[in-house]
Design an enzyme around this catalytic site. Structure first.
Site: not given
Lengths: 279, 279, 279, 279
Positions: D36, D67, D91, D142, D160-161, D163, D167
């Site tokens: 990305q 978070h 992050d 993955d 914690d994806s 949008d 992927p």
């Protein structure tokens, strides 16, 4: 939108009702100088972009138009320019064009903000390239005062100012043109950037009137500058003796915009611009 | 910002990396026609604005440049244009200029979307004014097909298309220029709008090559259009016999941009544009 | 972008460094009233949008949150509200919620700009619907003065103001809260919209302090308002006798946001907001 | 506008009809990773900003909400979480909160793009701080496959994806939740970020349905996230045994948003959200 694009835009409010937006790859430099906010961005469309106080000054890809046209139309109008003064123009683009003229022995740059000169050397080396020429004298001074203190000294004076707001206001007023007149030799001439005939009619009419009241010869000319408001940019030339219409040969050929026919075509005005200045 | 200003902006993504923004006073009209999205806005800077599929078509304040220049350069190049075809141009601006030529006996408008014609009559009456002239024949048809079906009929064909995406793609391709060649009389000529030399180099090179392969005479010329990308707009003229450089007198004088000297100045190209088309 | 979309955006500068943009289908209404610029737009996302002086006031799709929460938390806190005053709130949304309370016998709207009331009736009929109720008294007056001139009259006063700039500044100052205290009966209470805890900390701290200095009971509560800056909106409640924490039953059930559990959940503050107001 | 401000804006198209804009001081980092586009900007309003493929991920000033809320609501719902998996979340912000729980013995981060982890360590050290804790195991893999290959291993799984486009699509589909169910111990539970109830109704309804079809207990909860669309953000919790409503005490207190009352208040839904998920 391709996922590889940033969503970062530089948007200039060109006037209250008009914007231009450039997609930005990254910021390259940002500082508050003694005189103004100075930013350098990398744009996708136009390469590096120099911004002063939020206004587009120049870009890698279209700088040649403005710099060639502010320099070569007046310099070719003079038969033998030896001593040239550039007021403003700290990026060095005008100087680069000035020293292409073999007759030029001395080119003074009078720029008030030394940080503009340094930033240009760092981030726009191809624009600043002429600043290290031995004929060039870079003076970090108030241009208005410099002009006042150097009477009868220059063949050509080129006024490469920011927009007529803030510190640059004085560069668009009659006392300054009178001072420029005195700083020129008896056959000298000047040119100044004077904004867009599509949206700055009052300014153009006023400057044209002031220059006409000061110099025996006055002429407006035009060039295409994509990153300035409306894309149509005007320059006002004031001359004591020589007329730009009389140029027959050009001496400088390594240019991307200017050529002999463009010299004359730039002097031709659409009817609405002729009316604006009363030509 | 003054509290009396709206915060409403029309923003056109001119290409992936460049935008123009116009402050809007209000929307005047909005519809989805059979062919495209059609919007009319009142802008603060440029008066009413016609938008098709999100792209600026024309505005009250700067329409005269494009319309005069696409019409008068080719029409004056022909010594006696009697029969003229405009492909696209549903707003009527080109037709308005065409019928200023006293020699014109018949002017056909071949516009695919009748709603554009109606919207222009309603919201841009000074642009659409010529459409009711008795010499004008408004045809709501596919322009490509119309040209194919009318061989050897016109003195001048003017191609006033939208950008080369979607339905207008065919108007920028070689088979269409060959078809235009056949629709012209033996001394006929054509002109087309061909985007900006600063950002559409590939298109200009291709169209110029295609027109040169089709017509014995080809010439690019330029005009300042503030609301089109970069402000520098090109037109490509293809001619069987007459050269635009040979025009001595102009017949139309009630213009705001065009005049005899502008005719010739528009044919003069900056060095980088000369290189682009190999002139 | 789909070709059927417009390129028209309403962009609010929420503060110097933050914007929200809404795609616009069309302008519906635009006028300069005696007090402010008033615009109504149709947005794609949120339906009709009411804008005063360039600031989003309310939209069809999210208005229910703000209106229900400014009205029902204080009204349920009072055991038997009969007489209610709304200061500002010319769109009628607060009044619509107020009169859902069966105990209410009289609801006064004190709005300075009658044009807001008219525009809401025209373009937001479902928001303005309560204004024609016989219990409602619409007064086009200066709310500050109205409050001063009606001591000891209301059970609940709701302050539905614009942002604390320009004419609304006085509605965020201590003398006004003292005046509100006097206009309330001896067991009365008030609530006011008090901006976002994420970006308006100084204002919230000041108002909370002023209300605490004026009323024996003070409480901040929160709601999600998508079209207001940051989406987290605060309300400050000041009360002479009743505590919002003590509400056991709710009387109004035809709501889209408010319910008994939301009443209590809205009083629960994240740690950073507790610290901000010193709860 | 103050002359010291830049005119540089990051503008996220949150959906086709909605934007958020943040004034940018400068770009800090920009790269195209294997997966990305990754950009880091310094904003005026929110400090440093992490952007993936043009979408806001997190900012210095508001990261704590997301978070803390994605971590502490599920972790407190489990009486004794020892083994925790975070899917995505490169992050490190979720991990930082997870290891605040004294019971946690092992926290695995399964992030597909190692460059996100590196960029966070460099530019968001206070967010990435937990990644060097000895209990933490950072796996650049993955996440979908990692979950499949680790049955019956975790007490809590947090998703914690980004949008649900590109992927991350698989992380919002039923087979993934079933796989998560298998990776959890017999009393395990999961939570996932599930976008905004104001604009992503279809997604929330679908995910809620899929989780309800997989887990005996399902619960939606909410938090205020200023830099995400509409500011109202939802999380969906699926649990084999424990209910978030039953939490009596909280174990973690060094938080800026979360506390015991916020835990329960976040589970309270406005009427329109209750209807959306059928609670």
């Amino acid at each position: 939108m391709s996922v590889a694009q940033t969503n970062l835009w530089f948007t200039e409010l060109q006037n209250d009702n008009l914007t231009i937006g450039l997609r930005i790859e990254k910021t390259i430099h940002s500082e508050k100088t003694e005189y103004q906010q100075l930013d350098v961005y990398k744009t996708v469309q136009y390469g590096n972009l120099l911004v002063l106080d939020g206004c587009i000054m120049t870009t890698d890809k279209d700088e040649f138009v403005y710099h060639e046209m502010l320099a070569h139309v007046p310099l070719h109008t003079h038969p033998n320019p030896k001593s040239v003064l550039v007021v403003g123009g700290g990026d060095g683009g005008i100087i680069r064009e000035v020293i292409k003229h073999p007759s030029v022995e001395r080119a003074v740059l009078a720029e008030i903000d030394g940080r503009v000169v340094e930033a240009s050397k760092m981030y726009f080396p191809h624009i600043a390239s002429g600043l290290s020429d031995p004929r060039v004298d870079v003076q970090i001074v108030d241009g208005i005062r410099y002009v006042e203190e150097h009477p009868n000294e220059f063949d050509v004076i080129l006024i490469d100012s920011t927009d007529p707001v803030g510190p640059a206001v004085g560069l668009f007023q009659r006392p300054f043109y009178e001072s420029v007149f005195r700083a020129l030799k008896e056959d000298g001439l000047m040119a100044a950037q004077t904004e867009s005939p599509f949206i700055n009619q009052d300014l153009i009419r006023q400057v044209y009137g002031d220059v006409r009241a000061t110099f025996p010869i006055v002429k407006l000319y035009l060039a295409y500058v994509p990153t300035y408001p409306t894309g149509m940019w005007s320059f006002t030339l004031g001359s004591k003796k020589y007329r730009p219409q009389d140029v027959r040969e050009v001496r400088v050929h390594d240019t991307k915009y200017y050529n002999r026919d463009i010299h004359h075509a730039s002097l031709v005005l659409p009817n609405f611009v002729k009316e604006l200045v009363g030509e």
